[in-house]
Design a protein around this motif. Structure first.
Motif, PDB file in Angstrom:
ATOM      1  N   LEU A  43       0.837  -1.401   0.139  1.00  0.00           N
ATOM      2  CA  LEU A  43      -0.154   0.742   0.042  1.00  0.00           C
ATOM      3  C   LEU A  43       0.827   1.580  -0.307  1.00  0.00           C
ATOM      4  CD1 LEU A  43      -2.719   1.118   0.181  1.00  0.00           C
ATOM      5  CD2 LEU A  43      -2.495   1.253   2.796  1.00  0.00           C
ATOM      6  N   GLN A  63     -19.734   5.267  -7.817  1.00  0.00           N
ATOM      7  CA  GLN A  63     -18.106   3.905  -7.775  1.00  0.00           C
ATOM      8  C   GLN A  63     -18.060   3.719  -9.036  1.00  0.00           C
ATOM      9  OE1 GLN A  63     -17.247   2.398  -4.106  1.00  0.00           O
ATOM     10  NE2 GLN A  63     -16.733   4.208  -3.152  1.00  0.00           N
ATOM     11  N   MET A  81     -15.297   1.410 -11.482  1.00  0.00           N
ATOM     12  CA  MET A  81     -13.713   0.644 -11.545  1.00  0.00           C
ATOM     13  C   MET A  81     -13.356   0.334 -12.714  1.00  0.00           C
ATOM     14  SD  MET A  81     -15.367  -2.276  -8.930  1.00  0.00           S
ATOM     15  CE  MET A  81     -16.875  -2.683  -9.828  1.00  0.00           C
ATOM     16  N   ARG A 108      -2.638  -7.051  -7.629  1.00  0.00           N
ATOM     17  CA  ARG A 108      -3.406  -5.514  -8.239  1.00  0.00           C
ATOM     18  C   ARG A 108      -2.388  -4.600  -7.250  1.00  0.00           C
ATOM     19  NH1 ARG A 108      -7.421  -6.135  -4.644  1.00  0.00           N
ATOM     20  NH2 ARG A 108      -7.793  -3.981  -3.694  1.00  0.00           N
ATOM     21  N   MET A 109      -2.041  -4.921  -6.114  1.00  0.00           N
ATOM     22  CA  MET A 109      -1.602  -4.744  -5.098  1.00  0.00           C
ATOM     23  C   MET A 109       0.395  -4.434  -5.791  1.00  0.00           C
ATOM     24  SD  MET A 109      -3.155  -2.648  -3.552  1.00  0.00           S
ATOM     25  CE  MET A 109      -1.993  -2.222  -2.443  1.00  0.00           C
ATOM     26  N   VAL A 135      -6.364  -0.051  -7.860  1.00  0.00           N
ATOM     27  CA  VAL A 135      -6.765  -0.425  -6.885  1.00  0.00           C
ATOM     28  C   VAL A 135      -7.529  -0.407  -5.926  1.00  0.00           C
ATOM     29  CG1 VAL A 135      -5.509   0.128  -4.221  1.00  0.00           C
ATOM     30  CG2 VAL A 135      -3.478   0.256  -6.387  1.00  0.00           C
ATOM     31  N   GLN A 136      -8.361   1.069  -6.089  1.00  0.00           N
ATOM     32  CA  GLN A 136      -9.448   0.803  -5.454  1.00  0.00           C
ATOM     33  C   GLN A 136     -10.416   1.613  -5.917  1.00  0.00           C
ATOM     34  OE1 GLN A 136      -8.668   4.162  -2.542  1.00  0.00           O
ATOM     35  NE2 GLN A 136     -10.403   4.169  -3.191  1.00  0.00           N
ATOM     36  N   PRO A 137     -11.896   1.549  -5.985  1.00  0.00           N
ATOM     37  CA  PRO A 137     -12.735   2.602  -6.744  1.00  0.00           C
ATOM     38  C   PRO A 137     -12.622   3.624  -6.518  1.00  0.00           C
ATOM     39  CG  PRO A 137     -14.415   0.309  -5.582  1.00  0.00           C
ATOM     40  CD  PRO A 137     -12.204   0.506  -5.070  1.00  0.00           C
ATOM     41  N   VAL A 138     -13.378   4.467  -7.960  1.00  0.00           N
ATOM     42  CA  VAL A 138     -13.450   6.182  -7.553  1.00  0.00           C
ATOM     43  C   VAL A 138     -14.623   6.394  -7.523  1.00  0.00           C
ATOM     44  CG1 VAL A 138     -10.438   5.674  -8.461  1.00  0.00           C
ATOM     45  CG2 VAL A 138     -12.957   6.341  -9.962  1.00  0.00           C
ATOM     46  N   LEU A 191     -13.392  11.609  -4.104  1.00  0.00           N
ATOM     47  CA  LEU A 191     -11.733  10.530  -2.752  1.00  0.00           C
ATOM     48  C   LEU A 191     -10.977  11.990  -3.130  1.00  0.00           C
ATOM     49  CD1 LEU A 191     -11.458   8.202  -2.505  1.00  0.00           C
ATOM     50  CD2 LEU A 191     -10.863   7.634  -4.740  1.00  0.00           C
ATOM     51  N   TYR A 225      -7.294  11.937  -0.590  1.00  0.00           N
ATOM     52  CA  TYR A 225      -6.089  11.664  -0.469  1.00  0.00           C
ATOM     53  C   TYR A 225      -4.796  13.281  -0.121  1.00  0.00           C
ATOM     54  CZ  TYR A 225      -6.208   7.102  -2.391  1.00  0.00           C
ATOM     55  OH  TYR A 225      -5.645   5.522  -1.811  1.00  0.00           O
ATOM     56  N   SER A 243      -1.918   0.361   7.815  1.00  0.00           N
ATOM     57  CA  SER A 243      -2.333  -1.222   7.565  1.00  0.00           C
ATOM     58  C   SER A 243      -2.774  -1.079   9.143  1.00  0.00           C
ATOM     59  CB  SER A 243      -1.332  -1.717   6.758  1.00  0.00           C
ATOM     60  OG  SER A 243      -1.460  -2.872   6.752  1.00  0.00           O
TER      61      SER A 243
END
Lengths: 316, 288, 257
Positions: free
Chosen positions: B16, B121, B123, B143-144, B213-216, B220, B224, B255
């Protein structure tokens, strides 16, 4: 002294007019729109005390506004607290919030204060969404108390109350601006190092401005639940408040108390018209575009433009 | 917390964290080197994410989309800096105006995205999204790993660029001493403009990473702001290795908090860490 | 008056790996006129910043009139009686000249509870400045610097020379017991230098202790009772102006011979 006398007369006249409308006007929408615009007068004025006078940009006005609303509603639901107590509590909490954010960040560069206000906004909304007592994410309904004598409804009483708050906020801003506090704030905005070296207690003044600004924003938000008979987080913490609180003083002019008032009246009314006729997203976009346009082209705002015009005409 | 869980959290945190480094690398340049309080950076990231989404609807792989959009974002960055510099970097009240301007830009981007795509959202789909690989007892989402790899590539390339090429070194120089650079015949403004273009350009690929990495959704960006500024400040003065290290620190911290306290507290970690860094060592890890 | 008004004790300041000041000690007597010289980068401004509180986190102690001010914020030191001008002028650009000077009048002179009186007009008046007198006082100070003509214009409209004069005017308005001037005469013409020197001599006669950093040797030599020479963050030489001017080490520092 004469300036304050004129101000007092104007304020009294305004309050009288507001009272009169509650007796005469029948259209409920008038009071709704009026309340919203007056609310923005308080919010914009509060923002400008810290933003315009001291140069610290608050991006999280929605947090102070929303927390003011939620503190008031929590007290009302828990103790059926009278309006005055709700207002006092709201202002105390949001004033403290302003002080805390300032204390954490005001020794650093201005941008870090601004980022911290974004943090506050995110944290506050998260806290409230998880607060079951006030309904969490779904919000909660509120039963208005019976209308006090003289007013047709509780809503109309709040309309007059908000007029009073607007007068109060502007009076506070005007006092700060014209007093030694204002001179110190302007000095530290222009050059903090020089101000500090000339005896200005810059940190204390900044903290004072942050506290006053936060408290007044809480005042703007406090009656919200009672006014709408409902409150929920998405609208209480709406990004629109954050952007409007910034855009209205910048459009109106950040140099004096008059700027936020003009900006709020102009932009607030425009928002009402656009939301009703077109859409609320477009309304918010317009505010954003006006903000950027004015910041780039006319940073002194409408008040500044008018001043320049009068100076040009004066030299003819 | 049981050791196993802790190790899992740390490993997830490292992956992450490298992702956070990738999305913050542009801000390290814009804020760390050029001293522009670029609060619109996360908004540009989200814009990049939606760009990848849009191209994705035509079947384009998100990483490829990110790469394709990079020149477009680069040119956009040139323009934004041109305007920013012309209007604000000479004014007395540079603080208020510049910040308000960038906030306004971020806000306009967000609302424009709402108008174009709605608040739901979004994806993307790709072969490496949705699958994981097993590492002993752990399951690592592919994906990570992709984000991890791209992050290393991005920071590594930029680090090399800044230290090996003439323009790159000029960019580092302009951060330290504009006047000296001008005296040596290079135009500081053009160099800063170029650097800002690069910073914005990274948002295309980093934005693609974001949606991998994640839905937007349009809002958002605000989440960040804390993360990217935390990494940029912790890194110190635009240092690329610093950005990587800072990203990993944030990633691991988040995490661990996620595993022990839950998801609602994770966003607060970045802001908390940022305030801590500003209180203790504002120059960051690698700053002077 | 032989007591040390300012006592700088073993001050050292590092910026990362760079040692800006190393073990600098300095004593300034009350009423003294001290000059500080040294090539660019020798630490003169850093020393001033430490004395005034703009820089904290240095090693060593700063004593002012017997009080340990090392931990005090700059504005607190100003209220005790230390004022400074900045090497690169920092005017309050959006405010008029009068308002610029009014700030220290408001924040220092108004709260002045001691017997210090350096009002240029009326040397008999004592005590804190009354609010109503601030504008008149500001105009009088501007008049002394020759800036009264554009007193209500914004500071942003001043020339470089005007800005330096404003720096001095503001510092004077803070009614200092110790006035620190950081290259206040840079860019002034010969006549202007003489004017400023005359003004400073008058202040000195009234008892103000003056610490002057300058590159204009003529001014330093004429004005100072004692000169300190800094190089690479250390005190290299100290003594009366004539001795310093003749010192071969000082010559080497400046000319690099």
């Amino acid at each position: 002294m004469r300036g304050w006398l004129n101000f007092g007369i104007g304020a009294a006249a305004l309050l009288a007019a507001a009272l009169a409308t509650t007796q005469v006007v029948d259209n409920e929408y008038f009071f709704f729109a009026g309340y919203v615009v007056l609310q923005f007068v308080v919010l914009a004025t509060a923002w400008n005390i810290l933003g315009g006078y001291a140069g610290y940009v608050n991006f999280g006005s929605a947090a102070f506004f929303g927390i003011g609303a939620y503190v008031a509603v929590a007290l009302f639901k828990a103790f059926e607290a009278p309006l005055a107590a709700q207002l006092a509590a709201a202002m105390a909490v949001t004033g403290l919030m302003g002080l805390a954010v300032g204390a954490l960040t005001m020794r650093l560069r201005g941008v870090f204060f601004s980022i911290a206000t974004v943090a506050i906004a995110v944290i506050c909304e998260t806290l409230v969404v998880n607060w079951g007592f006030v309904g969490g994410a779904r919000g909660t309904a509120v039963l208005q108390p019976p209308a006090p004598p003289l007013f047709g409804s509780y809503t109309r009483m709040l309309f007059v109350a908000m007029t009073l708050f607007a007068v109060l906020a502007v009076a506070v801003a005007r006092y700060i601006e014209t007093s030694w506090i204002g001179r110190g704030l302007r000095a530290l905005r222009d050059s903090e190092e020089a101000a500090e070296s000339l005896g200005v207690p810059t940190l204390n003044l900044k903290l004072f401005a942050a506290t006053a600004s936060g408290a007044l924003m809480g005042l703007a938000g406090a009656p919200l639940a009672l006014y709408m008979s409902y409150i929920e987080p998405t609208s209480a913490f709406s990004l629109n408040y954050a952007v409007s609180a910034l855009a209205m003083p910048i459009v109106g002019g950040t140099g004096s108390w008059l700027g936020p008032v003009i900006g709020a009246l102009l932009l607030g009314s425009t928002q009402q018209i656009v939301t009703v006729t077109v859409s609320s997203e477009l309304n918010v976009l317009i505010v954003g575009l006006l903000l950027v346009a004015f910041v780039v082209v006319a940073p002194q705002g409408i008040v500044g433009l008018l001043q320049r015009l009068s100076r040009l005409r004066g030299t003819k | 917390m049981p050791l196993e869980l802790l190790i899992e959290a740390v490993i997830a945190g490292v992956l992450l964290g490298c992702f956070y480094a990738a999305v913050s690398v542009g801000l390290s340049v814009a804020f760390g080197l050029l001293d522009v309080p670029q609060i619109a950076h996360p908004a540009f990231l989200v814009l990049g994410a939606y760009g990848a989404y849009l191209l994705g609807t035509y079947g384009v792989d998100p990483l490829l989309a990110g790469a394709l959009l990079t020149p477009l974002f680069f040119v956009g960055g040139l323009g934004v800096y041109r305007l920013y510099h012309a209007v604000f970097e000479g004014r007395r009240d540079a603080g208020l105006g510049g910040l308000a301007f960038l906030f306004g830009i971020a806000f306009i981007v967000e609302v424009a995205l709402i108008l174009a795509f709605g608040v739901d959202q979004r994806m993307v789909e790709a072969a490496y999204i949705g699958r994981s690989v097993a590492l002993g007892e752990l399951r690592l989402p592919i994906r990570m790993l992709v984000a991890f790899g791209v992050a290393l590539l991005l920071t590594g390339t930029l680090a090399l660029y800044l230290s090996r090429t003439f323009t790159g070194r000029a960019i580092k120089a302009v951060a330290q001493d504009q006047t000296a650079l001008a005296l040596m015949g290079a135009d500081p403004v053009r160099i800063k403009q170029w650097a800002f273009g690069i910073a914005t350009g990274t948002c295309a690929l980093a934005g693609a990473l974001l949606i991998i990495v994640q839905p937007v959704e349009p809002g958002l960006g605000r989440l960040y702001i804390g993360r990217t500024f935390c990494v940029a400040v912790l890194a110190g003065l635009g240092s690329m290795p610093g950005t990587l290290a800072a990203g990993v620190i944030l990633g691991v911290a988040e995490s661990i908090v996620l595993t022990s306290l839950g998801a609602s507290w994770a966003p607060a970690v970045a802001f908390g860490l940022l305030l801590l860094v500003l209180a203790i060592r504002p120059a960051g890890l690698f700053g002077r | 008056m032989n007591a040390a008004l300012l006592d700088v004790q073993s001050v050292s300041k590092r910026f990362g790996g760079f040692a800006a000041l190393t073990d600098v000690s300095l004593g300034v007597r009350a009423g003294e006129r001290l000059g500080i010289i040294g090539p660019n980068g020798s630490g003169k401004t850093t020393l001033i910043n430490c004395i005034c509180g703009a820089l904290r986190g240095h090693r060593g102690t700063i004593l002012f009139d017997g009080h340990d001010v090392t931990g005090l914020a700059p504005y607190q030191r100003t209220r005790l009686g230390i004022a400074r001008s900045f090497q690169i002028p920092r005017p309050f650009a959006s405010m008029s000249l009068v308002d610029n000077v009014a700030v220290p009048l408001e924040y220092v002179a108004r709260r002045d509870l001691t017997d210090r009186d350096l009002a240029p007009r009326d040397s008999k008046r004592r005590g804190p400045l009354a609010a109503a007198d601030i504008r008149a006082e500001a105009l009088a100070i501007l008049d002394q610097m020759g800036l009264q003509a554009g007193a209500d214009a914004l500071a942003a409209t001043l020339t470089q020379v005007g800005l330096r004069k404003l720096e001095l005017a503001r510092a004077m308005a803070a009614r200092p017991r110790l006035l620190i001037l950081d290259e206040v005469m840079a860019g002034l013409s010969s006549t202007e230098v003489d004017e400023v020197l005359a003004l400073l001599f008058t202040l000195s006669e009234r008892g103000v202790t003056i610490l002057m950093i300058e590159h204009i040797m003529r001014a330093i030599m004429r004005f100072s009772e004692r000169v300190v020479c800094l190089d690479a963050g250390r005190v290299m030489a100290e003594g009366p102006p004539a001795t310093i001017a003749a010192d071969p080490m000082v010559r080497r520092i400046y000319l690099g011979a």
